[in-house]
Each structure stands twice: as C-alpha cells, then as structure tokens.
Design a protein around this motif. Sequence first.
Motif, PDB file in Angstrom:
ATOM      1  N   ASP A  69       0.866  -1.173   0.000  1.00  0.00           N
ATOM      2  CA  ASP A  69       0.000   0.000   0.000  1.00  0.00           C
ATOM      3  C   ASP A  69       0.908   1.229   0.000  1.00  0.00           C
ATOM      4  O   ASP A  69       1.578   1.516   0.993  1.00  0.00           O
ATOM      5  CB  ASP A  69      -0.891  -0.025   1.242  1.00  0.00           C
ATOM      6  N   ILE A  70       0.971   1.952  -1.113  1.00  0.00           N
ATOM      7  CA  ILE A  70       1.919   3.054  -1.248  1.00  0.00           C
ATOM      8  C   ILE A  70       1.636   4.160  -0.246  1.00  0.00           C
ATOM      9  O   ILE A  70       2.555   4.810   0.257  1.00  0.00           O
ATOM     10  CB  ILE A  70       1.910   3.618  -2.685  1.00  0.00           C
ATOM     11  N   ASP A  71       0.369   4.366   0.100  1.00  0.00           N
ATOM     12  CA  ASP A  71       0.055   5.366   1.129  1.00  0.00           C
ATOM     13  C   ASP A  71       0.750   5.021   2.445  1.00  0.00           C
ATOM     14  O   ASP A  71       1.293   5.889   3.125  1.00  0.00           O
ATOM     15  CB  ASP A  71      -1.455   5.440   1.354  1.00  0.00           C
ATOM     16  N   ALA A  72       0.722   3.726   2.811  1.00  0.00           N
ATOM     17  CA  ALA A  72       1.367   3.298   4.059  1.00  0.00           C
ATOM     18  C   ALA A  72       2.880   3.389   3.939  1.00  0.00           C
ATOM     19  O   ALA A  72       3.573   3.834   4.860  1.00  0.00           O
ATOM     20  CB  ALA A  72       0.947   1.875   4.404  1.00  0.00           C
ATOM     21  N   LEU A  73       3.412   2.968   2.792  1.00  0.00           N
ATOM     22  CA  LEU A  73       4.856   2.990   2.606  1.00  0.00           C
ATOM     23  C   LEU A  73       5.413   4.399   2.665  1.00  0.00           C
ATOM     24  O   LEU A  73       6.527   4.624   3.146  1.00  0.00           O
ATOM     25  CB  LEU A  73       5.220   2.348   1.263  1.00  0.00           C
ATOM     26  N   SER A  74       4.634   5.378   2.202  1.00  0.00           N
ATOM     27  CA  SER A  74       5.116   6.753   2.192  1.00  0.00           C
ATOM     28  C   SER A  74       5.330   7.300   3.600  1.00  0.00           C
ATOM     29  O   SER A  74       5.985   8.325   3.773  1.00  0.00           O
ATOM     30  CB  SER A  74       4.132   7.650   1.426  1.00  0.00           C
ATOM     31  N   GLY A  75       4.783   6.617   4.602  1.00  0.00           N
ATOM     32  CA  GLY A  75       4.962   7.079   5.974  1.00  0.00           C
ATOM     33  C   GLY A  75       6.255   6.618   6.614  1.00  0.00           C
ATOM     34  O   GLY A  75       6.606   7.072   7.719  1.00  0.00           O
ATOM     35  N   TYR A  76       7.018   5.727   5.951  1.00  0.00           N
ATOM     36  CA  TYR A  76       8.266   5.236   6.518  1.00  0.00           C
ATOM     37  C   TYR A  76       9.433   6.147   6.150  1.00  0.00           C
ATOM     38  O   TYR A  76       9.436   6.789   5.095  1.00  0.00           O
ATOM     39  CB  TYR A  76       8.565   3.815   6.035  1.00  0.00           C
ATOM     40  N   ALA A  78      14.976   5.966   9.048  1.00  0.00           N
ATOM     41  CA  ALA A  78      15.165   5.555  10.444  1.00  0.00           C
ATOM     42  C   ALA A  78      14.133   4.533  10.899  1.00  0.00           C
ATOM     43  O   ALA A  78      14.434   3.654  11.717  1.00  0.00           O
ATOM     44  CB  ALA A  78      15.110   6.780  11.360  1.00  0.00           C
ATOM     45  N   THR A  79      12.913   4.612  10.354  1.00  0.00           N
ATOM     46  CA  THR A  79      11.840   3.749  10.868  1.00  0.00           C
ATOM     47  C   THR A  79      11.652   2.455  10.092  1.00  0.00           C
ATOM     48  O   THR A  79      11.109   1.487  10.628  1.00  0.00           O
ATOM     49  CB  THR A  79      10.495   4.506  10.887  1.00  0.00           C
ATOM     50  N   TYR A  80      12.091   2.400   8.830  1.00  0.00           N
ATOM     51  CA  TYR A  80      11.811   1.205   8.026  1.00  0.00           C
ATOM     52  C   TYR A  80      12.458  -0.071   8.577  1.00  0.00           C
ATOM     53  O   TYR A  80      11.816  -1.129   8.594  1.00  0.00           O
ATOM     54  CB  TYR A  80      12.243   1.407   6.560  1.00  0.00           C
ATOM     55  N   PRO A  81      13.741  -0.041   9.041  1.00  0.00           N
ATOM     56  CA  PRO A  81      14.360  -1.303   9.494  1.00  0.00           C
ATOM     57  C   PRO A  81      13.596  -1.999  10.618  1.00  0.00           C
ATOM     58  O   PRO A  81      13.657  -3.217  10.739  1.00  0.00           O
ATOM     59  CB  PRO A  81      15.755  -0.860   9.953  1.00  0.00           C
ATOM     60  N   ASP A  82      12.879  -1.235  11.457  1.00  0.00           N
ATOM     61  CA  ASP A  82      12.137  -1.828  12.569  1.00  0.00           C
ATOM     62  C   ASP A  82      10.637  -1.723  12.326  1.00  0.00           C
ATOM     63  O   ASP A  82       9.855  -1.730  13.271  1.00  0.00           O
ATOM     64  CB  ASP A  82      12.518  -1.146  13.885  1.00  0.00           C
ATOM     65  N   LEU A 104       9.515   3.559  -8.780  1.00  0.00           N
ATOM     66  CA  LEU A 104       9.162   4.537  -7.753  1.00  0.00           C
ATOM     67  C   LEU A 104      10.392   5.137  -7.084  1.00  0.00           C
ATOM     68  O   LEU A 104      10.268   5.951  -6.179  1.00  0.00           O
ATOM     69  CB  LEU A 104       8.277   3.876  -6.681  1.00  0.00           C
ATOM     70  N   GLY A 105      11.575   4.710  -7.513  1.00  0.00           N
ATOM     71  CA  GLY A 105      12.788   5.304  -6.977  1.00  0.00           C
ATOM     72  C   GLY A 105      13.405   4.564  -5.820  1.00  0.00           C
ATOM     73  O   GLY A 105      14.272   5.093  -5.120  1.00  0.00           O
ATOM     74  N   PHE A 106      12.974   3.308  -5.602  1.00  0.00           N
ATOM     75  CA  PHE A 106      13.627   2.514  -4.551  1.00  0.00           C
ATOM     76  C   PHE A 106      13.743   1.073  -5.020  1.00  0.00           C
ATOM     77  O   PHE A 106      13.672   0.799  -6.220  1.00  0.00           O
ATOM     78  CB  PHE A 106      12.929   2.646  -3.187  1.00  0.00           C
ATOM     79  N   ILE A 107      13.957   0.145  -4.110  1.00  0.00           N
ATOM     80  CA  ILE A 107      14.196  -1.249  -4.466  1.00  0.00           C
ATOM     81  C   ILE A 107      13.253  -2.154  -3.675  1.00  0.00           C
ATOM     82  O   ILE A 107      12.635  -1.714  -2.697  1.00  0.00           O
ATOM     83  CB  ILE A 107      15.667  -1.668  -4.180  1.00  0.00           C
ATOM     84  N   PRO A 108      13.115  -3.414  -4.080  1.00  0.00           N
ATOM     85  CA  PRO A 108      12.376  -4.353  -3.225  1.00  0.00           C
ATOM     86  C   PRO A 108      13.022  -4.400  -1.843  1.00  0.00           C
ATOM     87  O   PRO A 108      14.250  -4.467  -1.740  1.00  0.00           O
ATOM     88  CB  PRO A 108      12.516  -5.692  -3.948  1.00  0.00           C
ATOM     89  N   GLY A 109      12.201  -4.360  -0.805  1.00  0.00           N
ATOM     90  CA  GLY A 109      12.755  -4.317   0.547  1.00  0.00           C
ATOM     91  C   GLY A 109      12.350  -5.480   1.416  1.00  0.00           C
ATOM     92  O   GLY A 109      12.527  -5.440   2.634  1.00  0.00           O
ATOM     93  N   VAL A 136      17.491  -4.420   3.399  1.00  0.00           N
ATOM     94  CA  VAL A 136      16.727  -3.523   4.260  1.00  0.00           C
ATOM     95  C   VAL A 136      17.477  -2.209   4.466  1.00  0.00           C
ATOM     96  O   VAL A 136      16.882  -1.118   4.413  1.00  0.00           O
ATOM     97  CB  VAL A 136      16.417  -4.198   5.612  1.00  0.00           C
ATOM     98  N   ALA A 137      18.788  -2.283   4.691  1.00  0.00           N
ATOM     99  CA  ALA A 137      19.578  -1.069   4.901  1.00  0.00           C
ATOM    100  C   ALA A 137      19.566  -0.188   3.656  1.00  0.00           C
ATOM    101  O   ALA A 137      19.422   1.045   3.757  1.00  0.00           O
ATOM    102  CB  ALA A 137      21.010  -1.449   5.273  1.00  0.00           C
ATOM    103  N   LEU A 138      19.697  -0.797   2.481  1.00  0.00           N
ATOM    104  CA  LEU A 138      19.689  -0.025   1.241  1.00  0.00           C
ATOM    105  C   LEU A 138      18.314   0.592   0.990  1.00  0.00           C
ATOM    106  O   LEU A 138      18.204   1.757   0.579  1.00  0.00           O
ATOM    107  CB  LEU A 138      20.088  -0.924   0.067  1.00  0.00           C
ATOM    108  N   MET A 139      17.262  -0.185   1.229  1.00  0.00           N
ATOM    109  CA  MET A 139      15.910   0.328   1.063  1.00  0.00           C
ATOM    110  C   MET A 139      15.661   1.496   2.011  1.00  0.00           C
ATOM    111  O   MET A 139      15.074   2.518   1.646  1.00  0.00           O
ATOM    112  CB  MET A 139      14.905  -0.797   1.313  1.00  0.00           C
ATOM    113  N   SER A 140      16.143   1.366   3.241  1.00  0.00           N
ATOM    114  CA  SER A 140      15.954   2.426   4.231  1.00  0.00           C
ATOM    115  C   SER A 140      16.627   3.712   3.777  1.00  0.00           C
ATOM    116  O   SER A 140      16.069   4.810   3.894  1.00  0.00           O
ATOM    117  CB  SER A 140      16.513   1.986   5.591  1.00  0.00           C
ATOM    118  N   GLY A 141      17.853   3.581   3.255  1.00  0.00           N
ATOM    119  CA  GLY A 141      18.560   4.757   2.773  1.00  0.00           C
ATOM    120  C   GLY A 141      17.828   5.423   1.621  1.00  0.00           C
ATOM    121  O   GLY A 141      17.755   6.658   1.539  1.00  0.00           O
ATOM    122  N   LEU A 142      17.249   4.619   0.722  1.00  0.00           N
ATOM    123  CA  LEU A 142      16.525   5.185  -0.416  1.00  0.00           C
ATOM    124  C   LEU A 142      15.268   5.929   0.019  1.00  0.00           C
ATOM    125  O   LEU A 142      14.855   6.890  -0.645  1.00  0.00           O
ATOM    126  CB  LEU A 142      16.160   4.075  -1.402  1.00  0.00           C
TER     127      LEU A 142
END
Length: 263
Positions: free
Chosen positions: A72-79, A82-86, A140-145, A233-239
């Motif tokens: 859900d892109i709406d939900a993903l946009s909230g990460y 700092a917050t995505y890894p956890d 969308l400018g990132f990678i599978p996470g 996960v680290a790369l996705m978080s940075g993106l």
Amino acid sequence: MSASTICESDLVGVECSGSVGIVTLRRPSARNALSVQMLEDLARILRDCDAAPEVRCILLTGGEAVFSAGADIDALSGYTAATYPDSVNRHAFDAIRATRTPVVAAVAGYCLGGGCEIALGCDVIVAADTARFSQPEINLGFIPGAGGTQLWALRAGQGAQAHAALTGEMMDAFAARRAGLVDMIVPACALKDAALQLATQIAAKAPLASRAAKAAMRAPWGAPLHAALEQEVALMSGLLASEDASEGIAAFLEKRSPRFAGR
C-alpha cells in the motif's frame, strides 16, 4: 493451539479443509494491496497456523482475480530511513518466511512488489494462467525491501532477478514457468482446487518429515541470505530518505510520470 481457535480478520481470512489451513488475502477493492494492518494480520494468522498441530500444510491465496498488487503506497510513504528497518512491514515479511509448515501459494492476476515477495517466500507456487509477476519498485525510486533482490535468484537465477529488479517489467505466468519462478500453471477457474489438491497431498505426508524437509531445503537461507536480506533492508531504508523516492511515491499517488533527479 488448535486450528479452530485461529481468528481471522476483515483483511485476512482463514479456514480449514482437512489438514490444510487456507489463508486468504481479502482486500479486493484495493487489489489486495498490503496495508500495515493486513501484513500484521497475515503474519499472526500464519504463526497461528504454524502452531496448530492439525494444520500440516498452508494454502495462501488472494482469490481467483488477484494475489496482491503489492505494498500500500500510502502506508509505505509514511516510513523513513530511520523507521523502516524496525517497521511492521519488515517484521511481517520475516515472520512469513519463518513459517515452518509447508506453504503453497495460489497466485492469480497481479503478484507485484511485496505480493511477489510473499509468494517467493512460499515453498510451492501454483499460478493461474492470468498471473503476472513483477518487482516494480525501481519505477518509484527505490528497491524491493522484503526479499525481492534475493529470492528471485533462488528460483529463476541471477539473470531473471536482475531483469526484474532493474527494469520493473511484468512477467506472465508462462514466462515465469519457463524461468522456474512458478511450479505449475492452471486455468484461473481451477486455481483453488488445483492448489488445494497439492496442499492436501503434502498434508498427508508425515508432518515431522515435512517440516524437516522444509528446514533442510531452506538451510542455504541461513547466514549468507540473512546477511543479504539485512543489506537489502539497509539499502531500502537509505533510499526512503532520497528525493527520488519521495518523487516516485508522489508521482504514483498523483498518477503521473516521475521526474527523478538522482538525489
């Protein structure tokens, strides 16, 4: 815990057919897009099925029309970085891959992004002739996470994985079967019956042996894969901290082409 005590939710259904636990994604109005709540419910229900001794195989499906159109892109946009890894997303996918009971995925229609990563985390994939597989995150400018930069190669090889991750192109069911991504193709109207027949066949085997076989087959998913998934996960978080990712998400929600700036 027994199968009869497993509680379904509005977003994820669960029922039993003999020794098979049938888990169904049910957010059809959003093509089973994976909201935070849906992922939480799915992870919980799979854990509960795993803990129920009478459930000897799990059938995971989105129905005859669509498996899942992805996150859900709406939900993903909230990460954020700092917050995505956890995040709930990340831990839910970990829980799905950690299921010890054999899991058969029944895939129809779109199986994209996070939905594709869920299917790839299953043991056997039965695809309808309508199935379409893709990792579109690059658009969308990132990678599978959640495993998409690793799990394709385990089934279809590095070439297919690179093509999926770097182009975001769609692969139909027949190309996916030729590549080794899926194990069986059936007409969409026969998908649930065919997948249930296979799941029932697996459930009839010795349950300890089935779990041991799954553990042995997944032994290569140990430290090297774990380390690769952590790096993903680290790369996705940075993106998620990049302007490009913000632009990609905004463009998707606004239904326009993104204008990536490389920063």
